[in-house]
Design a protein around this motif. Structure first.
Motif, PDB file in Angstrom:
ATOM      1  N   ASN A  51       0.807  -1.216   0.000  1.00 24.35           N
ATOM      2  CA  ASN A  51       0.000   0.000   0.000  1.00 24.35           C
ATOM      3  C   ASN A  51       0.837   1.262   0.000  1.00 24.35           C
ATOM      4  O   ASN A  51       0.358   2.333   0.365  1.00 24.35           O
ATOM      5  CB  ASN A  51      -0.939   0.006   1.207  1.00 24.35           C
TER       6      ASN A  51
ATOM      7  N   ASP B 235      -4.303   7.345  -5.428  1.00 23.98           N
ATOM      8  CA  ASP B 235      -3.743   6.026  -5.104  1.00 23.98           C
ATOM      9  C   ASP B 235      -2.404   5.813  -5.787  1.00 23.98           C
ATOM     10  O   ASP B 235      -1.449   5.316  -5.172  1.00 23.98           O
ATOM     11  CB  ASP B 235      -4.729   4.928  -5.510  1.00 23.98           C
TER      12      ASP B 235
ATOM     13  N   MET C 155      -4.686  -1.295  -2.862  1.00 20.98           N
ATOM     14  CA  MET C 155      -4.729   0.066  -3.384  1.00 20.98           C
ATOM     15  C   MET C 155      -4.399   0.114  -4.865  1.00 20.98           C
ATOM     16  O   MET C 155      -4.991   0.877  -5.633  1.00 20.98           O
ATOM     17  CB  MET C 155      -3.742   0.939  -2.596  1.00 20.98           C
TER      18      MET C 155
ATOM     19  N   ALA D 182      -6.844   1.545  -7.788  1.00 23.96           N
ATOM     20  CA  ALA D 182      -6.459   2.605  -8.717  1.00 23.96           C
ATOM     21  C   ALA D 182      -6.636   2.167 -10.161  1.00 23.96           C
ATOM     22  O   ALA D 182      -7.152   2.925 -11.002  1.00 23.96           O
ATOM     23  CB  ALA D 182      -5.006   3.001  -8.454  1.00 23.96           C
TER      24      ALA D 182
END
Length: 631
Positions: free
Chosen positions: A387, A558, A520, A524
């Motif tokens: 992340n 992101d 993440m 995105a």
């Protein structure tokens, strides 16, 4: 060794630290206990210290360390305790002559004189002092002289004085005046096995096996066959298995199985068969262990990792069933006293449940199981780097509490985890999407990666059929995060064929699970693809552009958190076009400025790809490896 005579008790040898312990016992329980003046908190503390030292379950402490422990005891500043400490400090001075040492030991029977025939009321400290007294009266004059010299040298700081091996010879009696049956022969000692474990930890392939051979060749009993050769072979098998030397492990394992069967060692035989099932095989289906009376619960837990391997194509439901068997077998072992409950065993069950729930896509349940592990292990989460929290993940791995005490084989796994974080950060700066899967691609992700490569070459249609097969496999096995990734890639390809409405519907069905997940990078990519679908299918009123802005802004945020420069610039470029067509000049200028900064960063990285921080981190990893290998 079933049916053989039990070896006699371990031969007791007087060591210098025994004199310090006896002095403490005499002062506390003879001199000061009669006056009843020692504080209760101090007595409780000394009980705990003496219990650990006299039981000899840990390595003995030095003279100065023992005095330091007494000085930090509760109520150590009281006058009576200070007098006790002063008396302990003068013990070495008062035992400089042989007659003083002899009188010291002759005063010890007052502690262990039996006042009752009830042996259950005898103190452990009394047993310890009596054992030391008996060992002393067996010593010859030369033995007493040598003990006195060793004690004074040990007090002076020598850690080896008085702790050498005692060779037993029935023809000589230089240190003993009286000999018992246990003084005539040398029985098995644990020092060679300790050297084997040290060699195993430091990666020494010569000293370790040699000391293992020495340990199991010792005198365990009076029979001709020791009956423990299978244990030596099993330890060697485990060493080769950990080092991934599977041919050598397989060869020794078959020999260990034959020896265990010949000696009738049922438990070791079960361990060998379980280890045989651990070795890699070419079978299309994994070799699983059947529940047996002597099967260890961790072997059943290892079967879960076999079923979790995508190459076998097994659904995750079988993994949960096998995990239930492992937990039930562990609980049965604890209930029947076959094993004591350990935190590591409990953590292993929770950790495997966290892995299964995360593979299934149930991240909240995975967090619950991870929290259970963190409460015991006090470690950190392993998804920080995924992340974008690269520095936090590296700080966690480089903390001394993480790598201290690792064996050299475990160090290789630890260093590989550090390298993956560095490689992940570097690759995300230089490639567009899903750099982590390019570093470590699972079997089911190979069609997805092929699709990305074909798509960049303008030949995406060639990878559609393998992608559809991978989607079916992911759905059948219950690997829904991979299934969602495949759906997004399928929608991305569908845009090239003008199927924007259908692709948009596919992604919208997946978005609730993706937005609530912890991936993440996947979120995105999904937002970026969804925004492109909305723009491609918009009507002349430009409503699709406005609907795509939230997805583009979320994708930009992101990608910036993940430091994915190329993907960030692509999203920002699309944002500039969207703002320009909507007439939002202020937002267009801000997006263009961010796009310019991202482009400059990407260009600077291409011109100078060397990362000084990565070099410093890897130098630290190298130094840690040197220190672990030089123990």
């Amino acid at each position: 060794m079933d049916g053989r005579a039990t070896p006699p008790p371990v031969h007791h040898v007087l060591r210098p630290h025994h004199i310090d312990l006896i002095a403490m016992l005499l002062l506390i329980f003879k001199e000061y206990e009669l006056q009843k003046t020692l504080p209760k908190d101090f007595l409780l503390y000394m009980y705990r210290v003496l219990l650990m030292e006299t039981s000899e379950v840990i390595e003995h402490r030095s003279h100065h360390h023992m005095l330091a422990m007494v000085k930090v005891a509760p109520n150590a500043d009281t006058p009576v305790v200070q007098g006790l400490i002063s008396a302990l400090e003068n013990v070495a001075t008062q035992l400089r002559a042989l007659d003083q040492l002899t009188n010291f030991f002759l005063s010890t029977p007052s502690i262990f004189v039996e006042k009752s025939d009830d042996q259950r009321r005898t103190s452990l400290f009394g047993f310890f002092v009596r054992r030391c007294f008996v060992s002393f009266i067996k010593l010859s004059f030369y033995g007493v002289v040598q003990l006195q010299k060793d004690y004074q040298a040990w007090v002076g700081g020598s850690s080896k004085a008085g702790y050498g091996p005692i060779e037993k010879d029935p023809l000589t009696s230089d240190i003993w005046l009286f000999k018992t049956s246990s003084d005539l022969k040398s029985w098995a000692r644990p020092e060679p096995f300790e050297a084997w474990e040290k060699g195993l930890a430091t990666g020494d392939g010569i000293i370790g096996p040699e000391n293992l051979r020495r340990y199991f060749e010792q005198h365990f009993h009076e029979h001709n066959d020791s009956g423990v050769r299978q244990h030596a072979l099993l330890n060697l098998v485990r060493m080769h298995y950990i080092r991934k030397e599977y041919p050598a492990a397989s060869k020794l394992l078959r020999e260990a199985i034959a020896v265990a069967r010949t000696s009738g060692d049922r438990i070791t035989l079960q361990h060998c068969i379980s280890m045989l099932h651990r070795l890699p095989s070419l079978n299309e289906t994994p070799v699983l262990n059947e529940i047996q009376p002597d099967l260890h619960p961790l072997e059943v837990l290892f079967d879960v990792t076999k079923l979790l391997d995508p190459q076998y194509g097994q659904p995750l439901t079988l993994c949960f069933e096998k995990l239930t068997e492992a937990i039930a077998l562990h609980n049965h072992w604890v209930d029947t006293k076959q094993a004591m409950p350990h935190d590591a065993d409990i953590c292993s069950h929770n950790a495997m449940q966290a892995v299964l729930w995360q593979t299934l896509g149930c991240y909240d349940l995975a967090d619950v199981e991870e929290s259970c592990v963190l409460l015991i292990t006090r470690a950190g989460k392993d998804d920080r780097a995924r992340n974008g929290l690269y520095s936090e993940a590296l700080a966690l791995l480089l903390h001394p509490e993480t790598w201290r005490g690792l064996s050299l084989d475990a160090y290789h796994q630890w260093a590989e985890a550090v390298w993956h974080i560095l490689a992940l950060r570097t690759s995300r700066r230089s490639v567009g999407f899903f750099s982590y899967t390019i570093i470590c691609p699972p079997v089911l992700l190979i069609p997805e990666l092929s699709l990305i490569k074909y798509q960049r070459r303008g030949q995406a249609v060639a990878a559609i059929q393998p992608l559809l097969q991978a989607l079916w496999q992911a759905e059948f096995q219950g690997r829904f995060p991979l299934y969602r990734l495949g759906i997004i890639l399928l929608a991305d390809v569908g845009l090239e064929f003008g199927m924007s409405d259908h692709c948009q519907q596919l992604i919208l069905e997946m978005m609730p699970q993706i937005l609530s997940g912890q991936e993440m990078e996947l979120r995105a990519f999904a937002n970026h693809t969804l925004a492109r679908c909305m723009i491609a299918s918009m009507d002349p009123s430009k409503a699709g552009l406005r609907d795509a802005l939230p997805s583009l802004l979320m994708a930009e945020a992101d990608y910036m958190s993940l430091s994915m420069l190329e993907a960030t610039s692509e999203v920002q470029q699309l944002l500039v076009v969207a703002y320009h067509n909507l007439g939002m000049a202020t937002e267009e200028e801000g997006a263009f400025e961010r796009y310019t900064q991202s482009t400059k960063l990407a260009q600077a990285f291409e011109e100078n790809p060397a990362d000084p921080e990565a070099t410093r981190v890897w130098d630290t990893v190298t130094e840690i490896g040197k220190s672990l290998a030089s123990r």
